[in-house]
Each structure stands twice: as C-alpha cells, then as structure tokens.
Design a protein around this motif. Structure first.
Motif, PDB file in Angstrom:
ATOM      1  N   UNK A   1       8.344  22.659  35.414  1.00 48.13           N
ATOM      2  CA  UNK A   1       7.463  21.499  35.251  1.00 48.13           C
ATOM      3  C   UNK A   1       7.657  20.459  36.346  1.00 48.13           C
ATOM      4  N   UNK A   2       8.908  20.219  36.718  1.00 49.48           N
ATOM      5  CA  UNK A   2       9.201  19.125  37.652  1.00 49.48           C
ATOM      6  C   UNK A   2       9.526  19.600  39.056  1.00 49.48           C
ATOM      7  N   UNK A   3       9.653  20.901  39.271  1.00 48.87           N
ATOM      8  CA  UNK A   3      10.003  21.393  40.598  1.00 48.87           C
ATOM      9  C   UNK A   3      11.384  20.981  41.033  1.00 48.87           C
ATOM     10  N   UNK A   4      12.301  20.833  40.072  1.00 49.38           N
ATOM     11  CA  UNK A   4      13.662  20.380  40.368  1.00 49.38           C
ATOM     12  C   UNK A   4      14.663  21.503  40.124  1.00 49.38           C
ATOM     13  N   UNK A   5      15.521  21.826  41.101  1.00 48.39           N
ATOM     14  CA  UNK A   5      16.563  22.824  40.858  1.00 48.39           C
ATOM     15  C   UNK A   5      17.670  22.250  39.988  1.00 48.39           C
ATOM     16  N   UNK A   6      18.298  23.093  39.203  1.00 50.03           N
ATOM     17  CA  UNK A   6      19.433  22.700  38.370  1.00 50.03           C
ATOM     18  C   UNK A   6      20.248  23.943  38.063  1.00 50.03           C
ATOM     19  N   UNK A   7      21.521  23.736  37.794  1.00 52.19           N
ATOM     20  CA  UNK A   7      22.419  24.828  37.433  1.00 52.19           C
ATOM     21  C   UNK A   7      22.986  24.558  36.055  1.00 52.19           C
ATOM     22  N   UNK A   8      23.003  25.575  35.204  1.00 53.20           N
ATOM     23  CA  UNK A   8      23.517  25.425  33.844  1.00 53.20           C
ATOM     24  C   UNK A   8      24.685  26.371  33.635  1.00 53.20           C
ATOM     25  N   UNK A   9      25.717  25.882  32.941  1.00 55.98           N
ATOM     26  CA  UNK A   9      26.884  26.712  32.626  1.00 55.98           C
ATOM     27  C   UNK A   9      27.549  26.152  31.376  1.00 55.98           C
ATOM     28  N   UNK A  10      28.282  27.027  30.692  1.00 57.31           N
ATOM     29  CA  UNK A  10      28.949  26.638  29.451  1.00 57.31           C
ATOM     30  C   UNK A  10      30.399  26.253  29.719  1.00 57.31           C
ATOM     31  N   UNK A  11      30.843  25.223  29.000  1.00 60.19           N
ATOM     32  CA  UNK A  11      32.257  24.849  29.056  1.00 60.19           C
ATOM     33  C   UNK A  11      33.070  25.817  28.204  1.00 60.19           C
ATOM     34  N   UNK A  12      34.300  26.101  28.601  1.00 60.11           N
ATOM     35  CA  UNK A  12      35.037  25.534  29.735  1.00 60.11           C
ATOM     36  C   UNK A  12      34.807  26.275  31.055  1.00 60.11           C
ATOM     37  N   UNK A  13      34.070  27.404  31.043  1.00 66.46           N
ATOM     38  CA  UNK A  13      33.903  28.191  32.264  1.00 66.46           C
ATOM     39  C   UNK A  13      33.122  27.449  33.336  1.00 66.46           C
ATOM     40  N   UNK A  14      32.344  26.417  32.934  1.00 65.61           N
ATOM     41  CA  UNK A  14      31.599  25.647  33.931  1.00 65.61           C
ATOM     42  C   UNK A  14      32.532  24.962  34.923  1.00 65.61           C
ATOM     43  N   UNK A  15      33.741  24.636  34.500  1.00 66.98           N
ATOM     44  CA  UNK A  15      34.648  23.866  35.361  1.00 66.98           C
ATOM     45  C   UNK A  15      35.073  24.652  36.593  1.00 66.98           C
ATOM     46  N   UNK A  16      35.585  25.873  36.463  1.00 61.23           N
ATOM     47  CA  UNK A  16      35.876  26.634  37.697  1.00 61.23           C
ATOM     48  C   UNK A  16      34.617  27.123  38.403  1.00 61.23           C
ATOM     49  N   UNK A  17      33.545  27.393  37.621  1.00 63.67           N
ATOM     50  CA  UNK A  17      32.321  27.915  38.239  1.00 63.67           C
ATOM     51  C   UNK A  17      31.665  26.888  39.148  1.00 63.67           C
TER      52      UNK A  17
ATOM     53  N   UNK B   1      24.925  24.013  22.051  1.00 58.65           N
ATOM     54  CA  UNK B   1      24.005  23.376  22.997  1.00 58.65           C
ATOM     55  C   UNK B   1      23.698  24.261  24.194  1.00 58.65           C
ATOM     56  N   UNK B   2      24.361  25.416  24.306  1.00 57.03           N
ATOM     57  CA  UNK B   2      24.183  26.272  25.485  1.00 57.03           C
ATOM     58  C   UNK B   2      22.725  26.652  25.741  1.00 57.03           C
ATOM     59  N   UNK B   3      21.945  27.106  24.733  1.00 52.68           N
ATOM     60  CA  UNK B   3      20.553  27.449  25.031  1.00 52.68           C
ATOM     61  C   UNK B   3      19.711  26.248  25.430  1.00 52.68           C
ATOM     62  N   UNK B   4      20.077  25.060  24.967  1.00 47.81           N
ATOM     63  CA  UNK B   4      19.352  23.854  25.376  1.00 47.81           C
ATOM     64  C   UNK B   4      19.554  23.605  26.860  1.00 47.81           C
ATOM     65  N   UNK B   5      20.782  23.787  27.335  1.00 49.10           N
ATOM     66  CA  UNK B   5      21.055  23.588  28.755  1.00 49.10           C
ATOM     67  C   UNK B   5      20.298  24.562  29.627  1.00 49.10           C
ATOM     68  N   UNK B   6      20.257  25.818  29.206  1.00 48.81           N
ATOM     69  CA  UNK B   6      19.527  26.809  29.998  1.00 48.81           C
ATOM     70  C   UNK B   6      18.031  26.522  29.989  1.00 48.81           C
ATOM     71  N   UNK B   7      17.502  26.103  28.847  1.00 49.29           N
ATOM     72  CA  UNK B   7      16.082  25.752  28.810  1.00 49.29           C
ATOM     73  C   UNK B   7      15.802  24.526  29.677  1.00 49.29           C
ATOM     74  N   UNK B   8      16.692  23.531  29.632  1.00 43.20           N
ATOM     75  CA  UNK B   8      16.500  22.326  30.435  1.00 43.20           C
ATOM     76  C   UNK B   8      16.417  22.682  31.915  1.00 43.20           C
ATOM     77  N   UNK B   9      17.295  23.558  32.371  1.00 46.09           N
ATOM     78  CA  UNK B   9      17.265  23.982  33.779  1.00 46.09           C
ATOM     79  C   UNK B   9      15.954  24.685  34.101  1.00 46.09           C
ATOM     80  N   UNK B  10      15.485  25.544  33.182  1.00 48.12           N
ATOM     81  CA  UNK B  10      14.244  26.284  33.416  1.00 48.12           C
ATOM     82  C   UNK B  10      13.031  25.357  33.423  1.00 48.12           C
ATOM     83  N   UNK B  11      12.994  24.396  32.508  1.00 50.41           N
ATOM     84  CA  UNK B  11      11.851  23.490  32.425  1.00 50.41           C
ATOM     85  C   UNK B  11      11.842  22.516  33.599  1.00 50.41           C
ATOM     86  N   UNK B  12      13.030  22.079  34.037  1.00 50.92           N
ATOM     87  CA  UNK B  12      13.091  21.221  35.227  1.00 50.92           C
ATOM     88  C   UNK B  12      12.473  21.929  36.428  1.00 50.92           C
ATOM     89  N   UNK B  13      12.759  23.202  36.581  1.00 52.96           N
ATOM     90  CA  UNK B  13      12.214  23.956  37.708  1.00 52.96           C
ATOM     91  C   UNK B  13      10.716  24.158  37.552  1.00 52.96           C
TER      92      UNK B  13
END
Length: 377
Positions: free
Chosen positions: A264-280, A250-262
């Motif tokens: 199309x919708x003008x919304x910031x978002x941060x994407x990261x993969x588990x488990x590294x997302x937890x400390x990041x 699902x990692x590329x879906x998350x990165x695309x979702x963040x890019x499309x939110x910015x």
C-alpha cells in the motif's frame, strides 16, 4: 518523503484517499459483524463435525490470503498443522495462477479457500481436486463469483464474503485493503471454532468487532497525531527502514504489517520474531543504516541530498505469559546502538482481541504512510 502536515488535515486526507483505504480501516468492525452473520446464515453454526481435521490447508492469492493462513496457524497452535498452498504461474493474474494439494492430503484434511475475487480458474480446479481426494472444502468468496458453482459441485460450503457497507474498494488494492482481511477471516474463525481448533464464539467475535470499532475511533483521521497511535507510528516511520520485532502471538501481525507497508505504501520493512530477531537484525543496528552511523563523508554531495535512511525498531507485543519476555533485551540492543524504538501493546482482553487491536493500529499506520507520502494512494 512524508508530508506530516497532511496527517492532521482530515479533509486533505480524504481527498488523497482515492482508494477508500481509510474507510476500509474504519469499517473493519462492521465487516466482522456482517461476516459472522453470513457464516451463520451459510450454516456453519449448524455443522456437526465428526472430529478435528488432521491438517488445515489454506489457498488464495495476495496479502489477504497469506495473512489469513498466518493468523489461523498462530491461533490454532498445536491443535492441527496449518499450511498455505502457494500459487504458481507466469503472472499474478486470476487466469494464470494454479494451486495443487500436497501429495499427502486426503479425506482427513480440511481445505479453506479465501478470495476477494472468486474468478480464479485455478481455485476451482483445486476444489475439484480436493473433492476427488475426499477432503472437506470451505470457501469464502463473493456470493456471485464463478467459484460458487464449483464449490457446490464439490459438496463443499461457500460463505459469501462480507461486502463493504458503502461499496467495494478499488480492485487494485482489494487483497491488501484493511477491511478485506476481516471479511475473509471471520467466517473461518467461526468454522474453526465449530470444529474445535480454536476458540471464537459468537460472543468473542462481537467483542472483536467492538475492539476494532474502539481502535478505529482512536486512530481515525479526525484524531490529532499526538493522541493517535497510528498517526504517531506513521510519523515515526518517516524516512526509516522499519525492523518489526514481534513477540508471542503478534508474529503474524508483524509479517502482515511488513507486507501491507510494501503493497500500500511502497515502504520496505523487515519482520522477525523475538528473540531470534536480535541476532538476525543486530548487524543492521551497527552498520551503515544504524542511527549512530557517521554521516560525515568528504566525497558525499550534500546539495539537495535527502536525509540518510536509518533503521527504526517497531516492537509489537502481546502480553507475555509466565513473565518471560525478550522485550527488555530488544530495548537494550536498540538503545545501545542509538536506534529509536516504537512499541505497541494491546489493551487487556483475549488473544483474538489483542490481535485485532494490533492489526487495526498497524493497518491504519500503513494507510497514513501511503496517503502522506509521495506514493500514489
């Protein structure tokens, strides 16, 4: 601010959708079928490759090109390294961007060019450079684009980009439009199946199209928010900073979702993969953006003040293999900081079907956020 009442007003959504974004999301399944047919007619099914390429290079501009490269890399896995060639230039305009092959690229490598425009001189120059190096070239572009002549001259293969069933989208958003990704991505799935880098048979592509159709039925504008996963996600993300945590494919879906939110919708978002997302992202859950942060500040002006922005975790998962998953730790971390969490997990099916479902739901959610927010959609 998100106008949640608009989400359950299909006619108002249609009036707000001046760029045809909802139509594009609904037509994704049809785009897959048309693109698969175009690939067959272009001769991909008749190719007789001599072996797998050493490496796959992907070139193009915008959100669609980056999404295609990311998805191919995830699906190909260890079969071959997949790299995106990033453009350089003084402006994000067709005539200003240039691409260059890495120094090691040669006759054993495959160059994939994806563009919803096809008029970029830089991509034509890249195809010519690949021809001189002996690299194989395959492009997906509009059938009447200037790129076709160059690809023919470079002894490459051009697959006509599948057009929208009821007309193209506004050029301003074509690179991020929900249907554009599948129009560019599908022929390359057929090609890479043929050369043995991944599995995407004609039957598999048909199942992907069917999954996209079923997801569009569940996420369409006529379906109320309480029974619509995309509208529900859009409402949950109102006035929040999404932390998009992904697991597995699902990692590329998350990165695309963040890019499309910015985009199309003008919304910031941060994407990261588990488990590294937890400390990041862990500090964000405990800082000023945390849902549990104390909003009480004596010096703060409370007159006409908007609600504070808080983070919200969005967990995108495919079904874990071997029972190993960081999802329980992710939930524990989020809930331990009083942070709300939204979860999306696809229905049973192949890896490609799961990706298609997650892409469809998140694309619809981004469109609903764009239409129901103050952003000009």
């Amino acid at each position: 601010m998100l106008d949640e009442s608009l989400l359950d007003a299909p006619e108002a959504l249609a009036r707000a959708d001046r760029r045809g974004l909802l139509r594009g999301a609904a037509e994704a399944g049809a785009r897959v079928r048309t693109a698969a047919r175009n690939a067959t007619e272009a001769g991909i099914a008749a190719l007789t490759p001599e072996g797998r390429p050493r490496a796959v290079l992907v070139a193009g501009s915008g959100t669609a090109a980056s999404g295609v490269a990311d998805l191919i890399a995830a699906l190909a896995g260890a079969s071959a390294p997949v790299s995106r060639i990033h453009p350089t230039g003084v402006a994000p305009a067709a005539g200003a961007m240039r691409w260059a092959l890495p120094g090691w690229a040669g006759a054993m490598d495959l160059l994939l060019i994806v563009t919803a425009d096809g008029s970029e001189p830089g991509l034509a120059l890249l195809a010519e450079q690949a021809y001189r190096r002996g690299s194989s070239v395959v492009a997906v572009a509009p059938s009447r684009s200037p790129l076709r002549e160059t690809i023919d001259g470079a002894r490459g293969l051009l697959v006509p980009m599948a057009t929208a069933p009821h007309g193209e989208y506004d050029a301003e958003t074509s690179a991020a439009g929900p249907g554009t990704l599948w129009a560019l991505f599908t022929p390359l799935l057929a090609l890479l199946d043929r050369v043995g880098l991944l599995t995407a048979s004609a039957e598999e592509l048909q199942r992907v199209a069917d999954r996209l159709d079923r997801t569009a039925e569940r996420c369409g504008p006529a379906i109320a928010t309480y029974g619509n996963p995309a509208k529900t996600l859009a409402a949950e993300l109102a006035d929040s900073l999404p932390l998009i945590w992904t697991e597995g494919a699902a990692a590329p879906v998350g990165r695309r979702f963040a890019a499309v939110l910015a985009e199309l919708a003008g919304r910031p978002a941060l994407a990261a993969e588990l488990p590294e997302a937890l400390p990041a992202h862990g500090t964000l859950l405990a800082g000023r953006l945390a849902a549990a942060a104390d909003p009480d500040d004596f010096f703060r002006d409370r007159v006409d003040e908007p609600d504070p922005l808080h983070v919200r975790v969005v967990l995108l998962r495919d079904r874990p293999t071997g029972g190993l998953s960081a999802a329980p730790a992710a939930r524990e971390l989020a809930l331990g900081h009083d942070t709300a969490i939204s979860e999306l997990e696809p229905e049973e099916g192949t890896g490609l079907e799961a990706l298609a479902e997650l892409l469809a739901v998140t694309d619809f959610a981004a469109v609903y956020l764009a239409l129901a927010s103050a952003t000009d959609a």
